[in-house]
Design a protein around this motif. Structure first.
Motif, PDB file in Angstrom:
ATOM      1  N   LEU A   1      58.450 -23.441 115.184  1.00  0.00           N
ATOM      2  CA  LEU A   1      59.047 -22.499 116.121  1.00  0.00           C
ATOM      3  C   LEU A   1      58.222 -22.381 117.388  1.00  0.00           C
ATOM      4  O   LEU A   1      56.997 -22.405 117.350  1.00  0.00           O
ATOM      5  CB  LEU A   1      59.165 -21.118 115.469  1.00  0.00           C
ATOM      6  CG  LEU A   1      60.026 -21.013 114.223  1.00  0.00           C
ATOM      7  CD1 LEU A   1      59.994 -19.578 113.702  1.00  0.00           C
ATOM      8  CD2 LEU A   1      61.454 -21.442 114.500  1.00  0.00           C
TER       9      LEU A   1
ATOM     10  N   GLU B   1      58.559 -18.164 121.696  1.00  0.00           N
ATOM     11  CA  GLU B   1      59.717 -17.298 121.909  1.00  0.00           C
ATOM     12  C   GLU B   1      60.513 -17.121 120.619  1.00  0.00           C
ATOM     13  O   GLU B   1      60.960 -16.027 120.290  1.00  0.00           O
ATOM     14  CB  GLU B   1      60.627 -17.862 123.008  1.00  0.00           C
ATOM     15  CG  GLU B   1      60.006 -17.880 124.387  1.00  0.00           C
ATOM     16  CD  GLU B   1      59.091 -19.080 124.623  1.00  0.00           C
ATOM     17  OE1 GLU B   1      59.121 -20.056 123.827  1.00  0.00           O
ATOM     18  OE2 GLU B   1      58.313 -19.028 125.588  1.00  0.00           O
ATOM     19  N   GLU B   2      60.688 -18.227 119.876  1.00  0.00           N
ATOM     20  CA  GLU B   2      61.405 -18.150 118.603  1.00  0.00           C
ATOM     21  C   GLU B   2      60.628 -17.322 117.584  1.00  0.00           C
ATOM     22  O   GLU B   2      61.207 -16.522 116.850  1.00  0.00           O
ATOM     23  CB  GLU B   2      61.670 -19.558 118.056  1.00  0.00           C
ATOM     24  CG  GLU B   2      62.671 -20.343 118.876  1.00  0.00           C
ATOM     25  CD  GLU B   2      62.716 -21.815 118.509  1.00  0.00           C
ATOM     26  OE1 GLU B   2      63.826 -22.374 118.512  1.00  0.00           O
ATOM     27  OE2 GLU B   2      61.652 -22.405 118.212  1.00  0.00           O
TER      28      GLU B   2
ATOM     29  N   TRP C   1      61.173 -13.764 118.412  1.00  0.00           N
ATOM     30  CA  TRP C   1      62.519 -13.333 118.018  1.00  0.00           C
ATOM     31  C   TRP C   1      62.580 -13.078 116.518  1.00  0.00           C
ATOM     32  O   TRP C   1      63.116 -12.061 116.075  1.00  0.00           O
ATOM     33  CB  TRP C   1      63.552 -14.385 118.418  1.00  0.00           C
ATOM     34  CG  TRP C   1      64.951 -13.936 118.127  1.00  0.00           C
ATOM     35  CD1 TRP C   1      65.787 -13.258 118.964  1.00  0.00           C
ATOM     36  CD2 TRP C   1      65.671 -14.094 116.895  1.00  0.00           C
ATOM     37  NE1 TRP C   1      66.974 -12.990 118.326  1.00  0.00           N
ATOM     38  CE2 TRP C   1      66.939 -13.490 117.049  1.00  0.00           C
ATOM     39  CE3 TRP C   1      65.373 -14.685 115.673  1.00  0.00           C
ATOM     40  CZ2 TRP C   1      67.891 -13.462 116.051  1.00  0.00           C
ATOM     41  CZ3 TRP C   1      66.325 -14.658 114.665  1.00  0.00           C
ATOM     42  CH2 TRP C   1      67.569 -14.057 114.859  1.00  0.00           C
TER      43      TRP C   1
END
Length: 113
Positions: free
Chosen positions: A58, A61-62, A65
Protein backbone atom coordinates in the motif's frame (compact mmCIF):
# COMPACT_ATOMS: atom_id res chain seq x y z
CA UNK A 1 11.33 -17.34 17.35
CA UNK A 2 12.02 -13.63 17.03
CA UNK A 3 9.90 -11.34 14.84
CA UNK A 4 10.44 -7.70 13.96
CA UNK A 5 8.57 -5.21 16.17
CA UNK A 6 6.33 -4.05 13.31
CA UNK A 7 5.38 -7.66 12.50
CA UNK A 8 4.63 -8.40 16.18
CA UNK A 9 2.43 -5.30 16.35
CA UNK A 10 0.51 -6.58 13.35
CA UNK A 11 0.20 -10.06 14.88
CA UNK A 12 -1.02 -8.62 18.19
CA UNK A 13 -3.61 -6.41 16.47
CA UNK A 14 -4.97 -9.23 14.30
CA UNK A 15 -4.98 -11.67 17.21
CA UNK A 16 -7.01 -9.24 19.29
CA UNK A 17 -9.43 -8.52 16.44
CA UNK A 18 -9.94 -12.23 15.76
CA UNK A 19 -10.09 -13.36 19.39
CA UNK A 20 -6.99 -15.51 19.04
CA UNK A 21 -3.82 -15.85 21.04
CA UNK A 22 -0.64 -14.56 19.41
CA UNK A 23 0.49 -18.15 18.88
CA UNK A 24 -2.84 -19.10 17.31
CA UNK A 25 -2.72 -16.08 15.00
CA UNK A 26 0.77 -16.96 13.77
CA UNK A 27 -0.29 -20.60 13.28
CA UNK A 28 -3.32 -19.44 11.31
CA UNK A 29 -1.16 -17.32 9.01
CA UNK A 30 1.32 -20.19 8.54
CA UNK A 31 -1.54 -22.43 7.39
CA UNK A 32 -2.71 -19.76 4.94
CA UNK A 33 0.81 -19.31 3.63
CA UNK A 34 1.21 -23.03 3.08
CA UNK A 35 -2.09 -23.13 1.20
CA UNK A 36 -0.95 -20.27 -1.04
CA UNK A 37 2.36 -21.95 -1.76
CA UNK A 38 0.58 -25.17 -2.69
CA UNK A 39 -1.76 -23.32 -5.02
CA UNK A 40 1.28 -21.63 -6.59
CA UNK A 41 2.73 -25.05 -7.36
CA UNK A 42 -0.49 -25.73 -9.27
CA UNK A 43 0.12 -22.72 -11.50
CA UNK A 44 -1.57 -19.81 -9.72
CA UNK A 45 1.16 -17.27 -10.46
CA UNK A 46 0.08 -14.38 -8.20
CA UNK A 47 0.69 -16.08 -4.88
CA UNK A 48 4.49 -16.21 -4.88
CA UNK A 49 4.85 -12.52 -5.79
CA UNK A 50 2.28 -11.62 -3.12
CA UNK A 51 4.13 -13.60 -0.47
CA UNK A 52 7.40 -12.01 -1.56
CA UNK A 53 5.82 -8.55 -1.03
CA UNK A 54 6.20 -7.78 -4.73
CA UNK A 55 2.51 -6.91 -5.08
CA UNK A 56 -0.09 -5.61 -2.71
CA UNK A 57 2.08 -3.00 -1.02
CA UNK A 58 0.00 0.00 0.00
CA UNK A 59 1.03 3.56 -0.69
CA UNK A 60 1.15 5.98 2.29
CA UNK A 61 -2.20 7.41 1.13
CA UNK A 62 -3.77 3.94 0.97
CA UNK A 63 -2.34 3.06 4.40
CA UNK A 64 -3.88 6.26 5.82
CA UNK A 65 -7.24 5.44 4.21
CA UNK A 66 -7.21 1.89 5.62
CA UNK A 67 -6.28 3.17 9.09
CA UNK A 68 -9.09 5.76 8.98
CA UNK A 69 -11.56 3.15 7.70
CA UNK A 70 -10.66 0.66 10.45
CA UNK A 71 -10.98 3.36 13.12
CA UNK A 72 -14.41 4.44 11.82
CA UNK A 73 -15.65 0.86 11.60
CA UNK A 74 -14.77 0.40 15.28
CA UNK A 75 -17.69 2.61 16.36
CA UNK A 76 -21.38 2.25 15.52
CA UNK A 77 -23.18 4.95 13.56
CA UNK A 78 -26.30 6.67 14.89
CA UNK A 79 -28.46 4.52 12.59
CA UNK A 80 -26.79 1.31 13.82
CA UNK A 81 -27.39 2.34 17.43
CA UNK A 82 -31.06 3.04 16.63
CA UNK A 83 -31.39 -0.29 14.77
CA UNK A 84 -30.04 -2.31 17.68
CA UNK A 85 -32.10 -0.34 20.22
CA UNK A 86 -35.23 -1.20 18.22
CA UNK A 87 -34.26 -4.90 18.00
CA UNK A 88 -33.66 -4.92 21.71
CA UNK A 89 -37.02 -3.27 22.48
CA UNK A 90 -38.77 -5.90 20.31
CA UNK A 91 -36.95 -8.76 22.01
CA UNK A 92 -34.93 -9.59 18.91
CA UNK A 93 -31.54 -11.24 18.88
CA UNK A 94 -28.83 -8.90 20.11
CA UNK A 95 -25.71 -11.05 20.08
CA UNK A 96 -24.20 -14.45 20.69
CA UNK A 97 -23.37 -16.16 23.97
CA UNK A 98 -20.08 -17.96 24.64
CA UNK A 99 -21.47 -21.09 22.93
CA UNK A 100 -22.50 -19.22 19.79
CA UNK A 101 -26.22 -19.24 20.57
CA UNK A 102 -28.35 -16.22 19.69
CA UNK A 103 -29.18 -14.14 22.76
CA UNK A 104 -32.48 -12.26 22.81
CA UNK A 105 -32.90 -8.95 24.58
CA UNK A 106 -35.96 -9.61 26.72
CA UNK A 107 -35.35 -13.09 27.98
CA UNK A 108 -31.53 -13.27 27.70
CA UNK A 109 -31.77 -16.87 26.57
CA UNK A 110 -30.90 -18.69 23.35
CA UNK A 111 -33.45 -18.04 20.60
CA UNK A 112 -35.91 -20.80 19.79
CA UNK A 113 -36.67 -21.85 16.21
Amino acid sequence: MKLADDMMALVRREAELRGRSISDQISHWVKIGRAFERSDQLGHSRTSPALADEIGVLSPEEEAWVKNFVEKMGYPTESEIAFHARRSSLGGGVGLDADGNLVCATRNAPAQD
